[in-house]
Design an enzyme around this catalytic site. Structure first.
Site, PDB file in Angstrom:
ATOM      1  N   TRP A 364       0.825  -1.204   0.000  1.00  0.00           N
ATOM      2  CA  TRP A 364       0.000   0.000   0.000  1.00  0.00           C
ATOM      3  C   TRP A 364       0.863   1.260   0.000  1.00  0.00           C
ATOM      4  CZ3 TRP A 364      -1.416   3.215   4.534  1.00  0.00           C
ATOM      5  CH2 TRP A 364      -0.564   3.009   5.624  1.00  0.00           C
ATOM      6  N   ASP A 365       2.168   1.094   0.289  1.00  0.00           N
ATOM      7  CA  ASP A 365       3.088   2.230   0.268  1.00  0.00           C
ATOM      8  C   ASP A 365       2.962   3.021  -1.036  1.00  0.00           C
ATOM      9  OD1 ASP A 365       3.899   0.197   2.015  1.00  0.00           O
ATOM     10  OD2 ASP A 365       6.012   0.698   1.865  1.00  0.00           O
ATOM     11  N   GLU A 491       0.328  -2.129  12.350  1.00  0.00           N
ATOM     12  CA  GLU A 491       0.513  -3.579  12.344  1.00  0.00           C
ATOM     13  C   GLU A 491       0.736  -4.152  13.738  1.00  0.00           C
ATOM     14  OE1 GLU A 491       3.541  -4.304   9.406  1.00  0.00           O
ATOM     15  OE2 GLU A 491       2.559  -2.893   8.052  1.00  0.00           O
ATOM     16  N   LYS A 595       2.678   0.853  16.045  1.00  0.00           N
ATOM     17  CA  LYS A 595       3.876   0.750  15.215  1.00  0.00           C
ATOM     18  C   LYS A 595       4.038   1.974  14.330  1.00  0.00           C
ATOM     19  CE  LYS A 595       6.107  -2.203  11.755  1.00  0.00           C
ATOM     20  NZ  LYS A 595       5.994  -3.409  10.898  1.00  0.00           N
ATOM     21  N   GLN A 596       2.935   2.430  13.735  1.00  0.00           N
ATOM     22  CA  GLN A 596       2.990   3.531  12.780  1.00  0.00           C
ATOM     23  C   GLN A 596       1.666   4.274  12.764  1.00  0.00           C
ATOM     24  OE1 GLN A 596       3.360   0.213   9.979  1.00  0.00           O
ATOM     25  NE2 GLN A 596       2.312   1.529   8.512  1.00  0.00           N
TER      26      GLN A 596
END
Length: 791
Positions: A364-365, A491, A595-596
């Protein structure tokens, strides 16, 4: 902390990356940063002589080998095989012998060694002065190019000159297939599966030209490579050539006097096909090679310069006050361009074509980080990246059917469009990738108003992803539309109910699918879209559930997230990060640790769904839980920090995103660059400090600068106009450089821009807010001590 830019071999320069020495301790990292690519062909920055090396790499976008996916326990819907990018035929190799002594920097004495990656010319220069173990000194100069204008072509200009007396020089220019690579770490079956993956089908040497064709053992992809040479000086030399299954070689021999030099150009063409015959692939690479020879070295250089001149006119970012970041952002933009410029219907991998990290997969980046940059700087490249999703739509619909769903389920990670993640909480449950594809479609259509793309590519992508959401979600007892059991961007929080990011992005997906279908009724009818289905999408979007904690007065990353135990950050040692390498996912999934950026990314992309106070409270809450174990996080946190007035914190995050690879912050640059993080530096500058936000009618800007930046100027292509935005601490100037008049807003005030007539307005001061806190030990590195606020 800084491993590359501040290493003694590197200097800071606004338009190039210059290495003054050669440090073998960071050889693999420099191979990644010195990669040349065009989206179709990638040449890692290995030394021409081939050794020493960290990771040899020549890559063709879309060429992969199948490999086994090991499972301790198999399950329904698990992919049976994965795809791994392979090192195809290496055409970089030019071995040199001086009086029978091989040129090898590990032997003899190296007096100087310099390399320069030029962002404006698009070439890699190398200059070496070396004395062999037998005492003969030579000077070697090379210039390497991977062409943007002839996408199958790479070339090297090579010059060798004896410095201290006559020398007998022999050059062996090679095409090497199945070269020995470092053994992969992990399952030994993978290593076996990736040994000697290319089977020779044909090879021929004729004069200064060699061509080869190979086929992958399992995926059945046919790969061709050819090389030819143009000797510029001296006029007299001896030449021979040979070819075997895995080696093609052209040998040049000449006796040189002191001051004389051997100069030649090596042209290499690459091509592949999963469908064409052996003669077809051979003809493909042969024709490309002939065209390159016809163009010639000097015109290849000129074409490269002109291509990049056009790019920088549309994409350059200027920063005053921070030379290191100026270099880093241009380095980032150059590599983002290299990752996608000539991908043309193929995926843009997370590492581009710079290394084998993530097996060469696209995630998806691409849609959420890389395509925003390309949409506003190189729109055709963005369209071609979305064309890859369209071309793999059949595989996505098959995957959805396998999962018992309607529409299309795009893969979490893939090269050819089939899912190859063996970890089901990501590979199956990370459904947000489908809304991310739709978001990229919406952004592209808003910016380009491309009607043909809208009908024939955008509409199918929006329709099939909308159908997925309608079948995946359900109406709850209160009439709200819910999406249960999904993994959002974070994640560390898998398989949760009503992930807010997923819900809001799915909502947009449903809304725009109905809108675009309504704009193209005949095309929609061909796809079986009825008025009832469009109304159903709209109803589900309007009823979308948005989780909110009334007591904390914050939006929830997912239903019940705030009821989880908070991770013990104070007791977590610095060496325990990233957490997924030191703690079981089970423990991470049931704690409040991020995580992000997840909900924070939703606030950036769907900002109209939140009030300013909600954004501030949400940001403060999730900032203290986010550990940034992903390179995707810093740019998003930077954008939202800038919007909320935490400008110096945003500046710190900009530094992290921009220098991810130049400082090897995650200690894995050797495997390839973090293309999304590099794109994130542009995102932080343009969306963060430039304050740009997409809207259907007009583009919005609310720019502000941090105290360490004196001026920011960026160039974009906005709705077919070439424009610039220049920001100082006190003012913003908007200019349409070329194109029709354009309406924008500046801090909510409408402006009409006319070509050649700059409009300047004052910058509104940032709101006064208490600075947010990060987890203990996970604060971003400070770039600049902030100046005290003045009233």
């Amino acid at each position: 902390m800084s491993r590359l830019i501040n290493h003694p071999e590197f200097t800071v320069d606004p338009w190039c990356l210059h290495a003054k020495n050669l440090d073998l301790d960071v050889l693999a990292q420099t191979e990644s940063v010195f990669t040349l690519a065009n989206g179709h062909v990638g040449w890692r920055g290995n030394l021409e002589e081939g050794e020493p090396h960290g990771l040899p790499g020549t890559y063709l976008n879309g060429v992969y080998e199948l490999r086994p996916l090991p499972y301790a326990e198999a399950g329904y819907g698990y992919p049976e095989s994965g795809q791994t990018i392979i090192n195809v035929t290496n055409g970089k190799m030019i071995r040199l012998l001086v009086d029978d002594e091989p040129f090898d920097i590990r032997y003899g004495r190296m007096h100087s060694h310099e390399r320069t990656l030029d962002f404006r010319d698009g070439v890699l220069h190398r200059s070496v002065e070396w004395t062999s173990p037998t005492g003969r000194t030579v000077r070697i100069k090379t210039t390497r190019l991977v062409s943007f204008t002839q996408r199958s072509i790479a070339a090297t200009y090579y010059e060798v000159e004896p410095v201290d007396g006559p020398a007998r020089v022999v050059v062996q220019s090679e095409l090497v297939t199945n070269e020995q690579l470092p053994r992969p770490v992990g399952d030994p079956r993978v290593a076996v599966a990736m040994d000697n993956v290319l089977v020779a089908e044909r090879h021929e040497a004729l004069g200064a030209r060699v061509d080869t064709v190979h086929r992958t053992r399992r995926s059945g992809i046919r790969v061709g490579a050819a090389m030819d040479h143009e000797v510029l000086h001296p006029p007299t030399y001896q030449l021979s050539s040979e070819s075997t299954d895995n080696l093609g070689r052209v040998t040049l021999a000449v006796d040189l006097k002191k001051g004389q030099s051997l100069r030649f150009v090596k042209y290499v063409s690459h091509g592949w096909s999963a469908e064409r015959s052996l003669p077809g692939v051979r003809a493909q690479v042969g024709a490309a090679l002939t065209a390159a020879r016809q163009t010639g070295w000097e015109d290849l250089l000129t074409d490269q310069q002109r291509y990049l001149e056009t790019f920088w006119d549309r994409a350059d970012v200027e920063i005053d006050g921070d030379p290191e970041l100026q270099q880093a952002v241009r380095f980032a933009l150059f590599h983002v361009l290299q990752a996608g410029a000539r991908a043309e219907g193929r995926a843009i991998p997370a590492k581009g074509l710079t290394g084998t990290g993530y097996d060469g997969h696209a995630f998806w980046d691409t849609e959420m980080f890389v395509l925003p940059v390309l949409t506003y700087t190189q729109p055709d490249a963005a369209a071609n990246a979305l064309l890859w999703r369209y071309n793999t739509l059949t595989r996505a619909t098959t995957r959805a059917q396998q999962l018992g769903l309607a529409g299309a389920a795009f893969p979490w990670r893939s090269i050819n469009g089939s899912e190859c993640s063996g970890y089901w909480p990501a590979g199956t449950a990370a459904f947000h990738v489908n809304a991310d594809v739709a978001d990229a479609v919406v952004r592209y259509l808003r910016n380009t108003r491309d009607v043909d793309f809208s009908q024939f590519v955008g509409l199918p992508l929006l329709v099939e992803t909308a159908r997925l959401w309608r079948s995946l979600g359900h109406y709850g007892p209160g009439g709200e539309f819910r999406i249960a059991g999904v993994t959002g961007p974070d994640e560390y929080s898998a398989v949760a109910d009503d992930n807010l990011y997923t819900n809001l992005m799915a909502q947009q997906n449903l809304q725009f699918a109905a809108e675009v279908a309504g704009a193209h009724p005949d095309r929609a009818k061909q796809m079986g879209v009825s008025g009832e289905e469009m109304a159903d999408w709209t109803a589900a979007a309007l009823a979308m559930y948005v989780p909110f904690d009334e007591k904390l007065r914050i939006h929830l990353q997912a239903e019940s997230f705030s009821q989880h135990q908070v991770w013990d950050f104070a007791s977590t040692r610095p060496i325990d990060y990233p957490l997924m390498l030191h703690f079981p996912y089970f423990d991470l999934y049931r704690k409040q640790v991020i995580k992000q950026a997840d909900l924070v990314l939703a606030m950036q992309l769907r900002g109209e769904m939140f009030t300013d106070d909600e954004k501030s409270r949400n940001f403060n809450y999730y900032e203290r839980l986010t550990v940034r174990d992903s390179s995707l996080s810093a740019c998003t946190q930077g954008v939202m920090a800038a919007e909320l007035g935490h400008l110096d914190l945003a500046y710190d995050y900009l530094g992290e995103a921009s220098l991810m690879d130049l400082k090897d912050l995650e200690h894995n640059t050797r495997d390839g660059l973090h293309i999304a993080s590099l794109a994130g530096s542009w995102i932080t500058l343009v969306y963060g400090f430039g304050g740009m936000r997409e809207a259907t009618a007009v583009q919005h800007f609310s720019p502000r600068l941090p105290s360490g930046m004196h001026r920011l100027k960026f160039h974009i292509v906005l709705r077919h106009r070439r424009m610039s935005v220049e920001v100082t601490p006190d003012s913003a100037t908007y200019l349409v450089v070329e194109g029709e008049p354009l309406e924008i807003t500046h801090f909510g005030t409408s402006l009409t821009l006319t070509a050649g007539q700059p409009v300047t307005r004052a910058v509104a001061p940032p709101p006064e807010r208490e600075p947010p806190q990060q987890p203990v030990g996970r604060e971003p590195m400070r770039r600049h001590e902030p100046r005290p606020r003045t009233s």
